[in-house]
Design a protein around this motif. Structure first.
Motif, mmCIF file in Angstrom:
data_model
loop_
_atom_site.group_PDB
_atom_site.id
_atom_site.type_symbol
_atom_site.label_atom_id
_atom_site.label_comp_id
_atom_site.label_asym_id
_atom_site.label_seq_id
_atom_site.Cartn_x
_atom_site.Cartn_y
_atom_site.Cartn_z
ATOM 1 N N LEU A 123 32.731 50.498 42.191
ATOM 2 C CA LEU A 123 32.500 49.294 42.987
ATOM 3 C C LEU A 123 33.847 48.701 43.360
ATOM 4 O O LEU A 123 34.718 48.524 42.506
ATOM 5 N N GLU A 124 34.016 48.426 44.643
ATOM 6 C CA GLU A 124 35.258 47.815 45.108
ATOM 7 C C GLU A 124 34.947 46.413 45.612
ATOM 8 O O GLU A 124 33.950 46.199 46.292
ATOM 9 N N LEU A 125 35.824 45.496 45.279
ATOM 10 C CA LEU A 125 35.579 44.113 45.644
ATOM 11 C C LEU A 125 36.892 43.508 46.122
ATOM 12 O O LEU A 125 37.851 43.386 45.356
ATOM 13 N N GLY A 126 36.939 43.179 47.420
ATOM 14 C CA GLY A 126 38.130 42.555 47.992
ATOM 15 C C GLY A 126 37.770 41.240 48.659
ATOM 16 O O GLY A 126 36.598 40.844 48.672
ATOM 17 N N GLU A 128 45.386 35.919 47.377
ATOM 18 C CA GLU A 128 45.205 35.313 46.060
ATOM 19 C C GLU A 128 44.455 36.257 45.122
ATOM 20 O O GLU A 128 43.401 36.789 45.460
ATOM 21 N N LYS A 129 44.987 36.427 43.924
ATOM 22 C CA LYS A 129 44.471 37.428 43.007
ATOM 23 C C LYS A 129 43.277 36.902 42.191
ATOM 24 O O LYS A 129 42.273 37.597 42.006
ATOM 25 N N GLU A 130 43.411 35.661 41.705
ATOM 26 C CA GLU A 130 42.470 35.154 40.690
ATOM 27 C C GLU A 130 41.018 35.094 41.185
ATOM 28 O O GLU A 130 40.112 35.518 40.455
ATOM 29 N N PRO A 131 40.749 34.605 42.387
ATOM 30 C CA PRO A 131 39.334 34.556 42.825
ATOM 31 C C PRO A 131 38.699 35.943 42.869
ATOM 32 O O PRO A 131 37.517 36.108 42.548
ATOM 33 N N ILE A 132 39.489 36.939 43.227
ATOM 34 C CA ILE A 132 38.954 38.308 43.284
ATOM 35 C C ILE A 132 38.658 38.813 41.880
ATOM 36 O O ILE A 132 37.579 39.356 41.608
#
Lengths: 498, 498
Positions: free
Chosen positions: A370-373, A323-327
């Motif tokens: 910063l990377e956030l997955g 899912e894209k939106e929460p990220i």
């Protein structure tokens, strides 16, 4: 949670199968390796969009938007350093021939390099107008009008403007230009020679602080008499050792004494009511500071910019699985938090693959990524990658303080790395042969008795230039001058110069 | 005590025998009255140290330090308004003859005004180089290289640079110059004509906001076809009504359509893969904005500057009776408190008499003066004098909030006063005779059918210029055109222009 908490749990992160350690495949052309410095430099200016050299006049270039943003932050530091005790002003570009031609040494230094305006519309002008190659001859006729008494002294002004030199040598973007777009020149007037000389030292200290903030180490020399500024008593210069071992003069400060004051009749009434000539200094920095910044820190992947001047300080790259939106929402929150701290942050929400984004932002020297997955979000952490490769996992609640800390660390690392590199390129030499070999790959440090004859002979026989008496060298024991053999403790740097 | 408290007890203060209501005797020359506008303007530029006209080339001036500080804050607003969706860049000053000569209308508009560089050193150049009178011909060859596909659009850049016009008319500092030192020009490229036209409207709105912040009201007109920018489809202009009733064009926005794109071959690949010409707009503001700012607000005592742009926002003048140090100490505390709020404050601790200090800082337009004497300290108050004469006593604990409130009030007063003044100088006219009389003292608003013939005849018979169709006038009922008598609701301003 306290954002200033020291308790940032972090660890060096091993590869997590995202592929960010391997070079991403990309449509972008790869840079040449930095070991091929000249090719790397030219390609980087283009690929990172600093300077566009395709303008149809030789030696005149266009600042790309990204390059200009970098220029803005770099020159913001210069303003910050000068504003407390200098006034910013602006003087005209065009100088009438008769004013330009007043100071004999000055003319000799510049006359071959001056562009002349001869026509307005279709009519020839009565008086030819020079495009300033530097502004002494534009500013000092005004100093004559501005300065009346000792109460007007010291007077310290600066301007950031374009200047022009009809270079016949090979031109190079940011380094040797026909239009220098970003010349910061300061001009000061004082009651005494000593005060003007003291101002030269102040200028050198300010420039040292400027380069410290850019994390760029430099050499400091008193130029030999035959290489001083035309019309000066003496000149102090700062040189950066470039990756190919050649030096780049990145700042100068000149003691003018009363030389120009006599020509332009700049006098003040002293406390006894007598007319005295003012004593002057002037000092300048050009966009060469950006050439040095780029060249010293960059690597095979592109720019590495110190936090203070990076147009983008932090880039956030969402790692989309599922899912894209929460990220994206978590990334936006992170972006908002950093913006609150006035950090220049970009959230790269484009459709490119993460690898392509890493490549793009590394090329542009962004200090921190910063990377956030999904896994990071689940664990309440962010992956933080410094432009020099150091990678950490940081609790999301500590990101703001961790970013600032890493930014400071990165600048310190950049400086110490650059300093080591500079030192590695400088070698003490004891004879002409050693000097000749060393100056092919770097800078030679040699004993020089200080005589003009020995200096010229040294330059001829070594095939490199004397930077002049080293002002920052450790005190040396007496050694024989490389040419005449006379014992001296004075040291000069020898180098091939840009 | 809460510095944001609304409970600021204040009252209009009567004269307290300090003499600050009477003009102080001073060695400074008095300004001519503002009713002698031209003399007042020139003398003010000199006395307030904005611009020095004594540079030895006609039409080229020097920014005094104080003037340049004002320029910095004014242009800071421009940057603030453009930065969110424009890139700042910089293009070369010199344009090769063949590029400059490509666009026929553009050449016709500028060829008599262009300065030409013909020599480098003592050698003639192969190709003559024009000093940019404006930068279309320098920028658009690069746009051709920068724009490839629809994804590159819109492209919006600006630069703040010097431009040159070989003016044969009478020159005037900040108004009609041979070196325009502070030209902000923006250039945009879009996929469609409609988008470019929409950008023209965006530009006008930004400029309106800019002048609102300077508290300067203006007229907005679509220039008649014979007065549009050379090479444009149409031009929108902003005009300020100066104290003598003449108008000063202080901003323009031009719809270029595909005119330059065809000449410079600036195309993009659209979503169907076809090559299309870009549609362009450009818009500019020069240091005339500072001429307007000065002229609209100033009074017989000198400048009046809105808070936002005043280089010094608050001056503190100690009123010394008896012991000096406690008063100075209280002033320093006040200075420190205001500095904490990032207010640009100066404590004038010089030995001059208070009256001389008042004169000096009024001349320089400082919005708020704070006076602090032994009686004030005893009573725990500060005397606050606004540059427009409003005087209040404020508890010292409330000074910070009171200063901000008064600053806002002053800007509002300046704007409404300027608006009233502008309105008073504009009059509806119904025939050529009335128009002729009105344009001797101000601006005439007249019905114009819109035809070129009527427009030219109107200009000839009235002896003034058509500013073009008024875009900000209230909808007018149909009236007969001043020349042909045809019924029309369109309105034009007529004025003598600077």
């Amino acid at each position: 949670m306290d954002p200033n908490s020291q308790d940032v749990s972090s660890d060096v992160k091993k590869g997590q199968g995202r592929g960010q350690d391997s070079r991403p495949e990309s449509k972008e052309a790869k840079l040449p390796p930095k070991s091929s410095f000249s090719e790397w430099y030219h390609e980087l200016l283009k690929a990172a969009e600093i300077i566009d050299v395709r303008y149809p006049v030789k030696g005149m270039c266009v600042w790309f938007p990204f390059g200009f943003a970098l220029r803005r932050s770099v020159y913001g530091i210069i303003r910050e350093l000068l504003d407390p005790d200098h006034y910013e002003t602006q003087f005209p570009l065009l100088i009438p021939e008769q004013e330009f031609m007043k100071e004999a040494d000055h003319i000799k230094g510049f006359e071959d390099e001056v562009y002349w305006v001869t026509h307005g519309g279709t009519s020839p002008l009565d008086v030819k107008l020079a495009l300033r190659p530097t502004s002494e001859t534009a500013i000092y006729p005004m100093f004559k009008l501005w300065i009346r008494s000792h109460a007007d002294l010291p007077l310290k002004v600066y301007q950031i403007i374009n200047t022009f030199r009809y270079e016949t040598k090979h031109t190079r973007p940011l380094i040797r230009l026909r239009e220098i777009t970003s010349f910061k020149e300061a001009h000061t007037a004082h009651a005494t020679w000593d005060e003007a000389a003291e101002q030269v030292e102040v200028a050198v200290k300010r420039y040292a602080e400027f380069y410290r903030r850019l994390a760029v180490p430099f050499l400091e020399s008193k130029r030999p008499s035959w290489d001083k500024f035309p019309g000066a008593d003496y000149s102090i210069a700062l040189d950066v050792v470039m990756p190919d071992g050649r030096t780049l003069q990145v700042g100068t400060a000149h003691l003018l004494g009363t030389n120009f004051a006599r020509t332009y009749e700049i006098t003040y009434e002293d406390q006894k009511g007598e007319q005295q000539y003012v004593n002057q200094s002037c000092y300048g920095i050009s966009e060469r500071c950006i050439a040095a910044l780029i060249s010293v820190h960059g690597d095979d992947r592109g720019l590495i910019l110190p936090w203070l001047v990076a147009p983008t300080q932090v880039v956030i790259v969402p790692i989309i699985f599922g899912e894209k939106e929460p990220i994206l929402e978590a990334c936006r929150q992170l972006e908002g938090a950093l913006k609150q701290d006035r950090i220049r942050v970009v959230l790269d929400g484009s459709d490119e693959r993460p690898g392509a984004k890493f490549y793009k932002w590394e090329l542009r020297g962004v200090p921190i990524r910063l990377e956030l997955g999904p896994r990071d979000i689940k664990n309440g952490v962010v992956t933080m990658v410094r432009r020099d490769g150091v990678k950490k996992t940081v609790p999301i609640s500590d990101v703001r303080s961790a970013v600032v800390k890493e930014a400071e660390d990165l600048s310190a690392v950049l400086y110490s790395r650059a300093l080591e590199l500079m030192k590695s390129k400088i070698k003490d030499v004891h004879n002409v042969e050693e000097a000749r070999e060393q100056t092919l790959i770097g800078v030679a440090r040699a004993a020089w008795c200080g005589s003009v004859d020995c200096g010229h002979e040294m330059e001829d026989r070594v095939g490199a230039n004397l930077l002049g008496e080293a002002r920052d060298g450790q005190q040396q024991p007496d050694r024989p001058c490389l040419i005449c053999g006379k014992q001296t403790f004075a040291t000069t740097y020898l180098a091939r110069q840009y």
